[in-house]
Design a protein around this motif. Structure first.
Motif, PDB file in Angstrom:
ATOM      1  N   GLY A   1      89.569   2.576 -44.095  1.00 17.86           N
ATOM      2  CA  GLY A   1      90.773   1.759 -44.005  1.00 17.86           C
ATOM      3  C   GLY A   1      91.679   1.953 -45.202  1.00 17.86           C
ATOM      4  N   ILE A   2      92.922   1.527 -45.033  1.00 15.66           N
ATOM      5  CA  ILE A   2      93.912   1.581 -46.112  1.00 15.66           C
ATOM      6  C   ILE A   2      94.620   0.235 -46.173  1.00 15.66           C
ATOM      7  N   GLY A   3      95.307  -0.030 -47.283  1.00 13.51           N
ATOM      8  CA  GLY A   3      95.990  -1.316 -47.409  1.00 13.51           C
ATOM      9  C   GLY A   3      97.198  -1.291 -48.296  1.00 13.51           C
ATOM     10  N   PRO A   4      98.102  -0.333 -48.125  1.00 18.29           N
ATOM     11  CA  PRO A   4      99.285  -0.317 -48.992  1.00 18.29           C
ATOM     12  C   PRO A   4     100.174  -1.529 -48.738  1.00 18.29           C
ATOM     13  N   PRO A   5     100.637  -2.214 -49.792  1.00 21.39           N
ATOM     14  CA  PRO A   5     101.483  -3.396 -49.589  1.00 21.39           C
ATOM     15  C   PRO A   5     102.897  -2.995 -49.189  1.00 21.39           C
ATOM     16  N   ALA A   6     103.505  -3.824 -48.373  1.00 23.27           N
ATOM     17  CA  ALA A   6     104.893  -3.582 -47.976  1.00 23.27           C
ATOM     18  C   ALA A   6     105.465  -4.853 -47.374  1.00 23.27           C
ATOM     19  N   LYS A   7     106.575  -5.314 -47.920  1.00 23.41           N
ATOM     20  CA  LYS A   7     107.237  -6.493 -47.369  1.00 23.41           C
ATOM     21  C   LYS A   7     108.028  -6.108 -46.121  1.00 23.41           C
ATOM     22  N   VAL A   8     108.282  -7.080 -45.275  1.00 21.34           N
ATOM     23  CA  VAL A   8     109.067  -6.841 -44.070  1.00 21.34           C
ATOM     24  C   VAL A   8     110.466  -6.363 -44.438  1.00 21.34           C
ATOM     25  N   ILE A   9     111.023  -6.968 -45.482  1.00 18.43           N
ATOM     26  CA  ILE A   9     112.334  -6.573 -45.989  1.00 18.43           C
ATOM     27  C   ILE A   9     112.150  -6.046 -47.409  1.00 18.43           C
ATOM     28  N   GLY A  10     112.522  -4.801 -47.628  1.00 14.67           N
ATOM     29  CA  GLY A  10     112.343  -4.175 -48.927  1.00 14.67           C
ATOM     30  C   GLY A  10     113.361  -4.637 -49.950  1.00 14.67           C
ATOM     31  N   ARG A  11     113.232  -4.150 -51.168  1.00 11.59           N
ATOM     32  CA  ARG A  11     114.147  -4.528 -52.244  1.00 11.59           C
ATOM     33  C   ARG A  11     115.575  -4.071 -51.967  1.00 11.59           C
ATOM     34  N   ASP A  12     115.707  -3.056 -51.111  1.00 16.05           N
ATOM     35  CA  ASP A  12     117.040  -2.571 -50.765  1.00 16.05           C
ATOM     36  C   ASP A  12     117.678  -3.369 -49.636  1.00 16.05           C
ATOM     37  N   GLY A  13     116.967  -4.417 -49.172  1.00 18.68           N
ATOM     38  CA  GLY A  13     117.492  -5.260 -48.100  1.00 18.68           C
ATOM     39  C   GLY A  13     117.285  -4.695 -46.720  1.00 18.68           C
ATOM     40  N   LYS A  14     116.618  -3.565 -46.618  1.00 22.57           N
ATOM     41  CA  LYS A  14     116.376  -2.939 -45.315  1.00 22.57           C
ATOM     42  C   LYS A  14     114.965  -3.238 -44.824  1.00 22.57           C
ATOM     43  N   ALA A  15     114.800  -3.172 -43.517  1.00 22.86           N
ATOM     44  CA  ALA A  15     113.480  -3.384 -42.926  1.00 22.86           C
ATOM     45  C   ALA A  15     112.539  -2.261 -43.345  1.00 22.86           C
ATOM     46  N   THR A  16     111.266  -2.621 -43.542  1.00 23.38           N
ATOM     47  CA  THR A  16     110.287  -1.608 -43.902  1.00 23.38           C
ATOM     48  C   THR A  16     110.194  -0.567 -42.787  1.00 23.38           C
ATOM     49  N   PRO A  17     110.031   0.699 -43.098  1.00 24.11           N
ATOM     50  CA  PRO A  17     109.942   1.733 -42.063  1.00 24.11           C
ATOM     51  C   PRO A  17     108.814   1.445 -41.075  1.00 24.11           C
ATOM     52  N   LEU A  18     109.110   1.555 -39.815  1.00 25.50           N
ATOM     53  CA  LEU A  18     108.107   1.276 -38.790  1.00 25.50           C
ATOM     54  C   LEU A  18     106.901   2.195 -38.933  1.00 25.50           C
ATOM     55  N   ALA A  19     107.127   3.403 -39.378  1.00 25.98           N
ATOM     56  CA  ALA A  19     106.023   4.351 -39.532  1.00 25.98           C
ATOM     57  C   ALA A  19     104.981   3.851 -40.530  1.00 25.98           C
ATOM     58  N   ASP A  20     105.412   3.110 -41.566  1.00 24.68           N
ATOM     59  CA  ASP A  20     104.476   2.585 -42.554  1.00 24.68           C
ATOM     60  C   ASP A  20     103.560   1.535 -41.929  1.00 24.68           C
ATOM     61  N   PHE A  21     104.158   0.653 -41.120  1.00 26.08           N
ATOM     62  CA  PHE A  21     103.372  -0.377 -40.429  1.00 26.08           C
ATOM     63  C   PHE A  21     102.406   0.275 -39.447  1.00 26.08           C
ATOM     64  N   THR A  22     102.912   1.232 -38.694  1.00 28.20           N
ATOM     65  CA  THR A  22     102.113   1.893 -37.667  1.00 28.20           C
ATOM     66  C   THR A  22     100.913   2.615 -38.257  1.00 28.20           C
ATOM     67  N   LYS A  23     101.090   3.239 -39.424  1.00 25.11           N
ATOM     68  CA  LYS A  23     100.000   3.991 -40.041  1.00 25.11           C
ATOM     69  C   LYS A  23      98.819   3.087 -40.389  1.00 25.11           C
ATOM     70  N   VAL A  24      99.105   1.905 -40.924  1.00 26.84           N
ATOM     71  CA  VAL A  24      98.032   0.979 -41.283  1.00 26.84           C
ATOM     72  C   VAL A  24      97.284   0.515 -40.033  1.00 26.84           C
ATOM     73  N   ILE A  25      98.024   0.173 -38.986  1.00 28.28           N
ATOM     74  CA  ILE A  25      97.387  -0.244 -37.734  1.00 28.28           C
ATOM     75  C   ILE A  25      96.561   0.897 -37.161  1.00 28.28           C
ATOM     76  N   ALA A  26      97.106   2.108 -37.217  1.00 30.68           N
ATOM     77  CA  ALA A  26      96.424   3.264 -36.631  1.00 30.68           C
ATOM     78  C   ALA A  26      95.086   3.538 -37.307  1.00 30.68           C
ATOM     79  N   ILE A  27      95.066   3.502 -38.638  1.00 25.98           N
ATOM     80  CA  ILE A  27      93.826   3.816 -39.350  1.00 25.98           C
ATOM     81  C   ILE A  27      92.839   2.661 -39.282  1.00 25.98           C
ATOM     82  N   ASN A  28      93.289   1.463 -39.620  1.00 27.18           N
ATOM     83  CA  ASN A  28      92.372   0.334 -39.742  1.00 27.18           C
ATOM     84  C   ASN A  28      91.860  -0.186 -38.401  1.00 27.18           C
ATOM     85  N   LEU A  29      92.762  -0.376 -37.452  1.00 29.75           N
ATOM     86  CA  LEU A  29      92.381  -0.979 -36.180  1.00 29.75           C
ATOM     87  C   LEU A  29      92.060   0.070 -35.117  1.00 29.75           C
TER      88      LEU A  29
END
Length: 254
Positions: free
Chosen positions: A86-114
């Motif tokens: 498993g992996i666990g990189p932290p990432a907020k829904v809204i980044g410091r630049d005010g943009k949504a976190t890239p969907l690929a980052d969320f998907t990668k964690v779900i793909a590996i862990n679950l």
């Protein structure tokens, strides 16, 4: 189930919780195969414990099937599976630049862990479901790794908490389904443990994190996780349950 002489698969078994689990199972006489992406650490540990290492991406369906076949050729049908990859990189829904976190980052964690955990356990179960029982009762044991983040995930842990919550959620239905084959399914939800990631922090930071647990007020030791794995394997009545292993910690929002 008797660990001695039994084939065991440990994903993420090159280091951390998986490494401690592989070492403990081998120490109790299991024929251990380690699945991990880190070939250097995996081969080193396999040599130390008298096991076997296979470099593997748990999200690759064909590779998992081939790895299980290779392990079976060496040690016979494995009856124990412990999913620690498993992996666990932290990432907020809204980044410091005010943009949504890239969907690929969320998907990668779900793909590996679950999805990775399900990928391995489903193929493992398919290989042993008709292999009969050992000692007239048990056919196999599957142990997955969740996290206390599944219950009280912190800010920045949306993907990680979702992936671990999914593991908790699938534990009971899979245990119910595989019961007819004598295959048990359980999950461990560890709190703050002294994994390679936390070991890289200064001692002061480690001590501060450890004090968050009421008792014992320290980081968990990988060997303690491994002992819980062994306890689940040893006790045939442990089935369909998620066990928090956390020193009574409840994570703050951040």
């Amino acid at each position: 189930m008797d660990i001695k002489g039994t084939g065991a698969i440990v994903t993420g078994g090159a280091s951390g919780l998986g490494g401690a689990t592989a070492a403990l199972l081998a120490g109790r006489g299991a024929k251990v195969t380690i699945f991990d992406l880190n070939a250097d650490l995996g081969n080193q540990l396999a040599k130390e414990i008298g096991g076997h290492f296979i470099k593997l991406d748990v999200t690759d369906a064909d590779a998992v099937e081939a790895a299980l076949q290779e392990a079976e050729g060496l040690h016979g049908k494995a009856r124990i599976l412990v999913n620690c990859a498993g992996i666990g990189p932290p990432a907020k829904v809204i980044g410091r630049d005010g943009k949504a976190t890239p969907l690929a980052d969320f998907t990668k964690v779900i793909a590996i862990n679950l999805i990775g955990s399900f990928n391995v356990l489903s193929k493992f179960a398919a290989r042993i479901h008709d292999a009969g029982t050992i000692g007239g009762e048990e056919g196999g044991v599957i142990i997955n790794t969740a996290s206390v983040a599944a219950y009280d995930g912190q800010i920045g842990q949306a993907a990680y908490a979702a992936s671990k919550g999914g593991i908790v959620g699938m534990t009971l239905p899979i245990a119910r389904e595989l019961a007819r084959y004598g295959i048990r399914v359980a999950t461990i939800a560890p709190g703050l443990f002294l994994t390679p990631l936390l070991m890289s922090l200064p001692q002061e930071a480690q001590d501060s994190l450890g004090r968050q647990a009421p008792f014992p007020s320290r980081l968990g030791r990988p060997e303690e996780f491994a002992r819980m794995v062994a306890a689940i394997i040893d006790n045939p009545m442990l089935n369909g349950e998620t066990i928090r292993l956390d020193g009574a910690i409840r994570l703050a929002p951040k």
